[in-house]
Write a protein that holds these residues in place. Structure first.
Motif, PDB file in Angstrom:
ATOM      1  N   SER A 270      37.519  39.254  33.861  1.00  6.88           N
ATOM      2  CA  SER A 270      38.141  40.370  33.140  1.00  6.88           C
ATOM      3  C   SER A 270      39.657  40.281  33.138  1.00  6.88           C
ATOM      4  O   SER A 270      40.316  41.109  32.506  1.00  6.88           O
ATOM      5  CB  SER A 270      37.714  41.706  33.768  1.00  6.88           C
ATOM      6  OG  SER A 270      36.311  41.866  33.713  1.00  6.88           O
ATOM      7  N   ASP A 271      40.191  39.300  33.860  1.00  2.00           N
ATOM      8  CA  ASP A 271      41.650  39.130  33.969  1.00  2.00           C
ATOM      9  C   ASP A 271      42.294  40.372  34.572  1.00  2.00           C
ATOM     10  O   ASP A 271      43.355  40.820  34.128  1.00  2.00           O
ATOM     11  CB  ASP A 271      42.261  38.810  32.602  1.00  2.00           C
ATOM     12  CG  ASP A 271      43.684  38.274  32.717  1.00  2.00           C
ATOM     13  OD1 ASP A 271      44.015  37.711  33.779  1.00  2.00           O
ATOM     14  OD2 ASP A 271      44.460  38.408  31.751  1.00  2.00           O
ATOM     15  N   LEU A 272      41.623  40.917  35.599  1.00  2.00           N
ATOM     16  CA  LEU A 272      42.142  42.077  36.312  1.00  2.00           C
ATOM     17  C   LEU A 272      42.224  41.758  37.801  1.00  2.00           C
ATOM     18  O   LEU A 272      41.414  40.981  38.320  1.00  2.00           O
ATOM     19  CB  LEU A 272      41.226  43.288  36.118  1.00  2.00           C
ATOM     20  CG  LEU A 272      41.200  43.980  34.746  1.00  2.00           C
ATOM     21  CD1 LEU A 272      40.145  45.071  34.751  1.00  2.00           C
ATOM     22  CD2 LEU A 272      42.563  44.545  34.394  1.00  2.00           C
ATOM     23  N   PRO A 273      43.187  42.357  38.509  1.00  2.00           N
ATOM     24  CA  PRO A 273      43.181  42.258  39.962  1.00  2.00           C
ATOM     25  C   PRO A 273      41.879  42.854  40.512  1.00  2.00           C
ATOM     26  O   PRO A 273      41.263  43.732  39.899  1.00  2.00           O
ATOM     27  CB  PRO A 273      44.399  43.074  40.390  1.00  2.00           C
ATOM     28  CG  PRO A 273      45.278  43.113  39.183  1.00  2.00           C
ATOM     29  CD  PRO A 273      44.355  43.112  38.007  1.00  2.00           C
ATOM     30  N   LEU A 274      41.478  42.380  41.678  1.00  2.00           N
ATOM     31  CA  LEU A 274      40.199  42.798  42.243  1.00  2.00           C
ATOM     32  C   LEU A 274      40.120  44.307  42.432  1.00  2.00           C
ATOM     33  O   LEU A 274      39.126  44.943  42.063  1.00  2.00           O
ATOM     34  CB  LEU A 274      39.976  42.086  43.586  1.00  2.00           C
ATOM     35  CG  LEU A 274      38.684  42.420  44.329  1.00  2.00           C
ATOM     36  CD1 LEU A 274      37.464  42.103  43.473  1.00  2.00           C
ATOM     37  CD2 LEU A 274      38.619  41.663  45.655  1.00  2.00           C
ATOM     38  N   GLY A 275      41.138  44.912  43.018  1.00  2.00           N
ATOM     39  CA  GLY A 275      41.121  46.351  43.254  1.00  2.00           C
ATOM     40  C   GLY A 275      41.080  47.142  41.962  1.00  2.00           C
ATOM     41  O   GLY A 275      40.374  48.151  41.856  1.00  2.00           O
ATOM     42  N   LYS A 276      41.818  46.699  40.963  1.00  2.00           N
ATOM     43  CA  LYS A 276      41.835  47.406  39.681  1.00  2.00           C
ATOM     44  C   LYS A 276      40.485  47.274  38.974  1.00  2.00           C
ATOM     45  O   LYS A 276      40.022  48.224  38.326  1.00  2.00           O
ATOM     46  CB  LYS A 276      42.965  46.868  38.802  1.00  2.00           C
ATOM     47  CG  LYS A 276      43.141  47.619  37.493  1.00  2.00           C
ATOM     48  CD  LYS A 276      44.420  47.191  36.776  1.00  2.00           C
ATOM     49  CE  LYS A 276      45.669  47.683  37.502  1.00  2.00           C
ATOM     50  NZ  LYS A 276      46.899  47.449  36.713  1.00  2.00           N
ATOM     51  N   TYR A 277      39.834  46.138  39.127  1.00  2.00           N
ATOM     52  CA  TYR A 277      38.511  45.964  38.525  1.00  2.00           C
ATOM     53  C   TYR A 277      37.498  46.887  39.186  1.00  2.00           C
ATOM     54  O   TYR A 277      36.676  47.500  38.504  1.00  2.00           O
ATOM     55  CB  TYR A 277      38.056  44.510  38.651  1.00  2.00           C
ATOM     56  CG  TYR A 277      36.658  44.286  38.119  1.00  2.00           C
ATOM     57  CD1 TYR A 277      36.420  44.209  36.748  1.00  2.00           C
ATOM     58  CD2 TYR A 277      35.578  44.169  38.995  1.00  2.00           C
ATOM     59  CE1 TYR A 277      35.140  44.016  36.256  1.00  2.00           C
ATOM     60  CE2 TYR A 277      34.294  43.986  38.510  1.00  2.00           C
ATOM     61  CZ  TYR A 277      34.079  43.908  37.140  1.00  2.00           C
ATOM     62  OH  TYR A 277      32.794  43.730  36.653  1.00  2.00           O
ATOM     63  N   ARG A 278      37.555  47.016  40.494  1.00  2.00           N
ATOM     64  CA  ARG A 278      36.646  47.931  41.194  1.00  2.00           C
ATOM     65  C   ARG A 278      36.907  49.376  40.779  1.00  2.00           C
ATOM     66  O   ARG A 278      35.988  50.185  40.640  1.00  2.00           O
ATOM     67  CB  ARG A 278      36.804  47.777  42.709  1.00  2.00           C
ATOM     68  CG  ARG A 278      36.322  46.441  43.238  1.00  2.00           C
ATOM     69  CD  ARG A 278      36.582  46.291  44.725  1.00  2.00           C
ATOM     70  NE  ARG A 278      35.669  47.119  45.509  1.00  2.00           N
ATOM     71  CZ  ARG A 278      36.048  48.172  46.221  1.00  2.00           C
ATOM     72  NH1 ARG A 278      37.327  48.538  46.222  1.00  2.00           N
ATOM     73  NH2 ARG A 278      35.170  48.862  46.916  1.00  2.00           N
ATOM     74  N   MET A 279      38.176  49.705  40.569  1.00  3.47           N
ATOM     75  CA  MET A 279      38.506  51.041  40.105  1.00  3.47           C
ATOM     76  C   MET A 279      37.980  51.275  38.698  1.00  3.47           C
ATOM     77  O   MET A 279      37.522  52.378  38.357  1.00  3.47           O
ATOM     78  CB  MET A 279      40.019  51.253  40.150  1.00  3.47           C
ATOM     79  CG  MET A 279      40.472  52.638  39.730  1.00  3.47           C
ATOM     80  SD  MET A 279      39.845  53.943  40.808  1.00  3.47           S
ATOM     81  CE  MET A 279      40.905  53.704  42.249  1.00  3.47           C
ATOM     82  N   LEU A 280      38.014  50.223  37.858  1.00  2.41           N
ATOM     83  CA  LEU A 280      37.466  50.337  36.511  1.00  2.41           C
ATOM     84  C   LEU A 280      35.978  50.670  36.561  1.00  2.41           C
ATOM     85  O   LEU A 280      35.492  51.511  35.792  1.00  2.41           O
ATOM     86  CB  LEU A 280      37.691  49.030  35.737  1.00  2.41           C
ATOM     87  CG  LEU A 280      37.005  48.939  34.371  1.00  2.41           C
ATOM     88  CD1 LEU A 280      37.540  50.011  33.418  1.00  2.41           C
ATOM     89  CD2 LEU A 280      37.197  47.545  33.764  1.00  2.41           C
ATOM     90  N   LEU A 281      35.238  50.035  37.447  1.00  4.06           N
ATOM     91  CA  LEU A 281      33.810  50.330  37.579  1.00  4.06           C
ATOM     92  C   LEU A 281      33.590  51.791  37.967  1.00  4.06           C
ATOM     93  O   LEU A 281      32.672  52.450  37.459  1.00  4.06           O
ATOM     94  CB  LEU A 281      33.182  49.408  38.622  1.00  4.06           C
ATOM     95  CG  LEU A 281      33.208  47.908  38.324  1.00  4.06           C
ATOM     96  CD1 LEU A 281      32.537  47.135  39.456  1.00  4.06           C
ATOM     97  CD2 LEU A 281      32.534  47.606  36.992  1.00  4.06           C
TER      98      LEU A 281
END
Length: 270
Positions: free
Chosen positions: A172-183
């Motif tokens: 997704s080309d996102l930092p890990l923490g930001k991706y988890r927040m997206l979920l």
């Protein structure tokens, strides 16, 4: 010329004892010569084994087994090998890419490298530190060490996740923490995408999560719909996450139905 050389050699004399010693020396040399071949073969085998061990060791050293994601004003990812050494650092957003180029943390123990990164972006914002990888045992140990290392620092959140989530974040080309927040945000609002959160900071994402959570718990989004029922037809009102009131007015028995997560009211028209 040949006759002179022969005459010169004919003049060389030696006693019997010297001849016998020379003969024994030559015999010993001939016997020792074959014994050198196994030694040479063994030396070659040892060299090959050393090269193989160095090759395997080098491959193991350069293979990442886990990663540490550090997100604040800049987002970076440290790749860690099985020996707990940092073998690569990369930025996962624009600010992180710029910061990664200025850091010299390769081959450091991961805790030392983590401290260098934290010192480089100490700006008072909240810091999110995530550990992920295929080796759960190593990740659990790293998470405990990271928590102990940052225990005295304020606004630091530490977590651990699996390798699949890390791979999905990279795709997704996102930092890990930001991706988890997206979920988490998508569970509250499925319409959100990676592009919607890419430019937001972690504090902004947490504020968005709080807003969506409060809205979802109170159910106070606009829900209205009132239709008039004529000649005995039904009037239907639809409300989403709130109270929907429908009133049907007609010459017959018109009913108004309000549908939503709030209260439903129907009035009978006379």
């Amino acid at each position: 010329m040949r006759e002179r050389v022969r005459d010169a050699f004919d003049q060389i004399t030696a006693d019997e004892k010297l001849k016998e010693q020379t003969k024994m020396f030559l015999v010993q040399k001939c016997r020792q010569a074959p014994a050198r071949r196994p030694v040479r073969r063994m030396a070659v085998v040892l060299v090959c084994l050393m090269c193989l061990m160095l090759g395997v060791g080098g491959w193991a050293y350069l293979t990442p087994t886990s990663a540490i994601s550090i997100e604040s004003s800049a987002a970076l990812e440290l790749s860690v090998n099985r020996f707990d050494r940092v073998i690569a650092v990369r930025g996962t957003d624009e600010a992180g890419c710029a910061l990664a180029q200025s850091l010299q943390v390769d081959h450091m123990p991961y805790l030392s490298a983590l401290q260098v990164v934290l010192d480089a972006q100490a700006d008072g914002e909240g810091v999110s530190i995530g550990v992920a990888g295929k080796d759960s045992g190593q990740c659990e140990s790293m998470l405990q060490a990271v928590q102990n290392c940052t225990a005295a620092q304020k606004q630091v959140q530490c977590y651990m996740t699996d390798a699949d989530t890390l791979d999905a974040a990279r795709e997704s080309d996102l930092p890990l923490g930001k991706y988890r927040m997206l979920l988490t945000l998508q569970a509250l609002d499925p319409s959100l995408t990676a592009d919607d959160v890419r430019g937001l900071s972690m504090p902004e994402l947490r504020q968005l999560e709080q807003t969506l959570s409060e809205t979802d718990s109170t159910g106070q989004t606009s829900g209205r719909g009132a239709q008039n029922g004529r000649n005995g037809q039904n009037g239907n009102g639809n409300g989403q996450n709130g109270a929907g009131n429908g009133a049907g007015n007609g010459y017959g028995n018109g009913k108004g139905n309000g549908q939503g997560n709030g209260a439903r009211h129907g009035q009978t028209g006379g």
